[in-house]
Design an enzyme around this catalytic site. Structure first.
Site, short mmCIF file in Angstrom:
data_model
loop_
_atom_site.label_atom_id
_atom_site.label_comp_id
_atom_site.label_asym_id
_atom_site.label_seq_id
_atom_site.Cartn_x
_atom_site.Cartn_y
_atom_site.Cartn_z
N GLU A 115 0.85 -1.21 0.00
CA GLU A 115 0.00 0.00 0.00
C GLU A 115 0.88 1.24 0.00
OE1 GLU A 115 -1.72 -1.32 3.63
OE2 GLU A 115 -0.65 0.15 4.84
N LYS A 136 2.83 4.63 1.03
CA LYS A 136 3.37 5.19 2.27
C LYS A 136 3.01 6.67 2.26
CE LYS A 136 7.54 5.37 5.05
NZ LYS A 136 7.46 6.78 5.39
N ASP A 170 2.63 10.49 3.06
CA ASP A 170 3.61 11.43 3.58
C ASP A 170 2.91 12.48 4.43
OD1 ASP A 170 6.10 12.38 3.93
OD2 ASP A 170 6.30 13.29 1.96
N TYR A 197 -4.41 2.79 8.51
CA TYR A 197 -3.84 1.61 7.86
C TYR A 197 -3.38 0.51 8.84
CZ TYR A 197 0.05 4.75 8.91
OH TYR A 197 0.91 5.60 9.54
N LYS A 235 11.24 3.04 -0.24
CA LYS A 235 11.31 4.49 -0.48
C LYS A 235 11.52 4.77 -1.96
CE LYS A 235 12.09 6.71 3.38
NZ LYS A 235 11.40 7.80 3.94
N CYS A 293 37.22 32.03 13.09
CA CYS A 293 35.80 31.80 13.37
C CYS A 293 35.00 32.99 12.83
CB CYS A 293 35.58 31.66 14.87
SG CYS A 293 33.82 31.63 15.30
N CYS A 307 33.46 34.70 16.40
CA CYS A 307 34.29 35.32 17.44
C CYS A 307 35.70 35.65 16.95
CB CYS A 307 34.35 34.42 18.67
SG CYS A 307 35.35 32.95 18.40
N CYS A 355 35.98 26.00 15.92
CA CYS A 355 36.33 27.14 16.77
C CYS A 355 36.43 26.55 18.18
CB CYS A 355 35.21 28.18 16.70
SG CYS A 355 35.32 29.40 18.00
N CYS A 387 32.75 31.26 22.68
CA CYS A 387 32.28 31.80 21.39
C CYS A 387 30.75 31.88 21.43
CB CYS A 387 32.73 30.90 20.24
SG CYS A 387 31.95 31.30 18.68
S1 IVH Z 1 2.67 0.87 9.07
C1 IVH Z 1 3.81 -0.99 13.11
N1 IVH Z 1 1.66 1.84 6.85
O1 IVH Z 1 5.59 5.76 7.90
C2 IVH Z 1 3.18 -0.31 11.94
N2 IVH Z 1 3.08 3.26 8.13
O2 IVH Z 1 8.47 5.59 8.19
C3 IVH Z 1 3.99 0.82 11.42
N3 IVH Z 1 3.35 5.51 7.19
O3 IVH Z 1 5.61 5.82 11.41
C4 IVH Z 1 3.36 1.71 10.44
N4 IVH Z 1 2.06 5.23 5.42
O4 IVH Z 1 3.76 7.16 10.17
C5 IVH Z 1 2.45 2.08 7.91
N5 IVH Z 1 0.68 2.57 4.86
C6 IVH Z 1 1.44 2.81 5.93
C7 IVH Z 1 2.06 4.06 6.11
C8 IVH Z 1 2.89 4.24 7.24
C9 IVH Z 1 2.83 6.08 6.08
C10 IVH Z 1 4.27 6.18 8.13
C11 IVH Z 1 4.01 5.92 9.59
C12 IVH Z 1 5.31 5.36 10.12
C13 IVH Z 1 6.29 5.87 9.11
C14 IVH Z 1 7.56 5.05 9.10
#
Ligand code: IVH
Length: 717
Positions: free
Chosen positions: A134, A136, A138, A247, A363, A457, A460, A475, A480
């Site tokens: 799924e 991630k 942001d 999630y 990522k 520096c 200072c 420094c 300072c």
């Molecule tokens: S699962 C134990 N699922 O990413 C379960 N996290 O980099 C842990 N995040 O702290 C989280 N989308 O804030 C999970 N589909 C997703 C997510 C997700 C974003 C975030 C979450 C976590 C961070 C870690």
């Protein structure tokens, strides 16, 4: 969530309520009206498919408000009108998470994912694993608790162990239901986790509004979303039109049970009551079916965006496919999350203290851009390190405008062949700080200028030094100004003593006004005598005072970190704090002893030893103790409780080493109970000099153990 039949009924009811707006009393139908409003909120905020206009919704909402105002006894906690909250005067309450909020391990390519799969297979003995993949999101993570179908609490992640209670703000987010039918699934209490995000559309609209108001636009959706959670005015949170994806279910309590089913290293005891997981058809048995359950309870879960795949090769194909579509999404994502689909298998794989072993973040690749390096500034940090910062022609990159980037040190500049006037390629990997990838010498015009590293520096003006084997110029003037200010900034910062509303700007201001000269100065600062300070109302001064006072109780590891000892990061600070009873115990620790601790190598041990051998530092720490800061390791004492739990203590006579009150506190911290007189219920009588009648009395009761102060100290060790 709503069947076609229910949808039809609700539509008919909608028409009915719209037709009686002015001429009828709908008091008897109040719950129907609430359901109609909930239904339209769901259509609008979750499905994005409204069936009525905003105007019609507002009319119905006002109708409900009118009826509730006339009949306050009919208001329910989950009424759509109950999202409205009042501004907070105080800070947010900190609450302990029942289940720590962990992070995720990261992967960046197919090999990393293969590796993750191989380890999961090895650990489980399986030859193939099904995954759920799924986005991630942001944004900022949150935890929501529902009890008997009602939203009772929302918290920020905080440090993973404790977060802020932000229930009122969360209620401003319309895609989070105030009530959800978990009881249908036999769940009485549940904690769900998710991410608060701001869609690209809401971000653009909000910036438009800010600009219209003559205000500065915000930089990116993520920071705006996460910054919104701790705003004290709920109306402002509402204005930002935030969204939430849920999630993860971290625990639930089955109806009629007294045990919490938790899958993570819990603060609560680990339970194995899998009542609701008993059948493989249970909606709680797999991650994907949990997402479906959440969706069916009215949440925005990544129900459509997730994909269940049969093996890791399909995971890889899916994450790559999704990456190419990333920019088409209406919200920002910085990668994908790959989760073992079977909850039973997740439980078996377990977790480290940092992340689950059953999930990994993938990522996305960094976003890149080219721009021009137009100058270099040299900044002095708290350890005296002089860092060159490249000033760039502002460029938009992955959600933020970048106009300066650290270029670390002299060697880095040489290595990257950087000159002022160069075109440079920069990148930002996910949420990571932007970096210069390289300069582009091919397009030089000949007007570029070398970057000269200063010999003095910049603050200072004292001579800079470089240690053998180090790349950094420093420094070494500990007075300072730049260093002192940076040390104070570090001390008050969020991860250290977390003195709220005492940001960088205030430290600089107070320093420049000669109001604070060092760390203890924070606590001796007399804000009543500062007179009127520009930008400070009475309320903000009061808040600051309260925050300074509250920080005295911060646990030892925060103070340890706040001292800014070189190489001592947050984790090392925790290890160190846990290894002593009192901060000044470090005075007597040799480098060798320090190296016995986890994470403490030669370099770190040397730095700690050096810090605690410095007279001035010791004086400062003693001063902090006099001021009332927490220098004792209270946590260790609590952890070690067990042994003396329930044992009764009485102190008599004059103790040589401890103050009576401290001795009592020590006993209590270990679970002991202080009593006031000698009786058969007393377990320990601790005797100091000149003990009198209590000792005589105790000698007559043989169950009482009469011990010296040294015995007592041994006992609590
Ligand atoms: S699962 C134990 N699922 O990413 C379960 N996290 O980099 C842990 N995040 O702290 C989280 N989308 O804030 C999970 N589909 C997703 C997510 C997700 C974003 C975030 C979450 C976590 C961070 C870690």
């Amino acid at each position: 969530m709503y069947s076609p039949q229910q949808t039809q009924t609700l539509q008919t009811q909608t028409k009915h309520f719209l037709s009686i707006l002015n001429n009828d009393d709908a008091t008897n139908e109040i719950e129907d009206l609430r359901n109609v409003l909930r239904f339209h909120e769901y259509r609008y905020y979750i499905l994005n498919e409204p069936l009525i206009s905003d105007f019609e919704y507002d009319q119905l909402y006002k109708l409900l408000e009118k009826i509730e105002q006339a009949n306050p006894e009919l208001v329910t906690k989950n009424s759509p009108t109950q999202r409205v909250g009042t501004s907070l005067n105080e800070g947010f309450e900190t609450v302990q998470h029942l289940v720590p909020m962990l992070s995720l391990a990261n992967s960046y390519n197919a090999e990393d994912l293969q590796d993750f799969d191989r380890k999961a297979k090895e650990a489980s003995g399986l030859t193939n694993i099904e995954y759920c993949v799924e986005p991630k999101f942001d944004g900022a993570s949150i935890s929501l608790i529902y009890e008997n179908d009602l939203l009772v609490r929302a918290t920020t992640r905080g440090d993973g162990v404790a977060g802020d209670d932000i229930t009122t703000n969360i209620k401003q987010i319309r895609s989070i239901p105030l009530s959800a039918p978990f009881s249908k699934y036999g769940i009485q209490q549940i904690e769900i986790r998710g991410e608060i995000i701001m869609t690209k559309g809401s971000f653009a609209k909000y910036n438009e509004w800010l600009t219209q108001q003559g205000l500065q636009p915000v930089a990116n959706p993520r920071n705006t979303a996460s910054g919104s959670l701790r705003i004290k005015d709920p109306k402002e949170v509402y204005r930002r039109n935030l969204d939430a994806f849920l999630y993860h279910i971290s625990y639930y309590l089955a109806s009629g049970k007294s045990q919490v089913v938790s899958r993570e290293t819990p603060n609560i005891k680990h339970q194995t009551d899998n009542t609701l997981l008993a059948t493989s058809h249970s909606p709680l048995a797999t991650h994907s079916s949990q997402l479906e359950l959440l969706w069916n309870c009215g949440f925005r879960s990544p129900q459509k965006e997730n994909k269940v795949v049969k093996n890791i090769d399909d995971v890889i194909a899916y994450v790559q496919e999704f990456e190419s579509k990333r920019d088409e999404l209406p919200y920002e994502i910085d990668g994908m999350v790959v989760k073992v689909n079977s909850i039973e298998l997740q439980d078996e794989l377990g977790m480290t203290s940092h992340h689950p072993r059953w999930a990994i973040a993938y990522k996305f690749k960094a976003r890149q851009a080219t721009t021009k390096l137009i100058g270099v500034e040299f900044q002095v940090g708290r350890t005296g390190a002089v860092t060159p910062v490249a000033k760039l022609e502002p460029v938009y990159l992955g959600g933020v405008t970048v106009s300066s980037i650290s270029i670390h040190n002299e060697e880095y500049i040489k290595e990257k062949d950087l000159k002022i006037g160069d075109a440079v390629l920069i990148e930002r990997a996910g949420d990571v700080i932007p970096q210069i990838v390289k300069s582009l010498p091919d397009v030089r015009t000949g007007n570029e200028v070398d970057i000269d590293f200063p010999k003095q520096c910049p603050v200072c003006k004292s001579e800079l030094f470089k240690e053998d084997g180090e790349a950094v110029w420093r420094c070494i003037n500990i007075e300072c100004e730049a260093q002192v200010v940076e040390k104070i900034i570090h001390f008050v910062s969020k991860d250290a003593m977390d003195i709220k509303s005492f940001g960088d700007a205030n430290v600089r201001l107070f320093y420049s006004l000669n109001l604070i000269k060092d760390i203890p100065g924070i606590y001796t600062l007399n804000l009543d005598e500062t007179g009127t300070l520009e930008g400070f109302g009475k309320k903000s001064l009061d808040n600051l005072k309260a925050a300074i006072k509250a920080s005295k109780q911060q646990p030892l590891h925060r103070l340890m970190y706040g001292l800014g000892i070189r190489f001592v990061g947050e984790t090392t600070a925790k290890t160190l704090a846990n290894s002593v009873e009192h901060l000044l115990d470090f005075k007597n620790k040799s480098e060798e002893e320090l190296q016995q601790l986890d994470d403490v190598g030669v370099k770190v041990a040397k730095s700690i030893h050096h810090f605690f051998s410095n007279e001035q530092n010791i004086k400062m720490i003693e001063h902090l103790e006099e001021i009332g800061l927490q220098l004792k390791n209270t946590k260790k004492e609590v952890v070690a409780s067990g042994g003396l739990a329930g044992q009764t203590f009485l102190f008599t006579g004059t103790l040589a080493k401890l103050k009576r009150s401290d001795a009592e506190a020590l006993a209590e911290a270990k679970g002991g109970i202080i009593v006031s007189g000698v009786s058969a219920k007393l377990n320990y009588l601790v005797v100091g000099e000149d003990a009198g009648s209590k000792l005589e009395k105790a000698k007559k009761i043989n169950t009482i153990k009469v011990i010296s102060e040294d015995d007592f100290l041994d006992l609590i060790k």
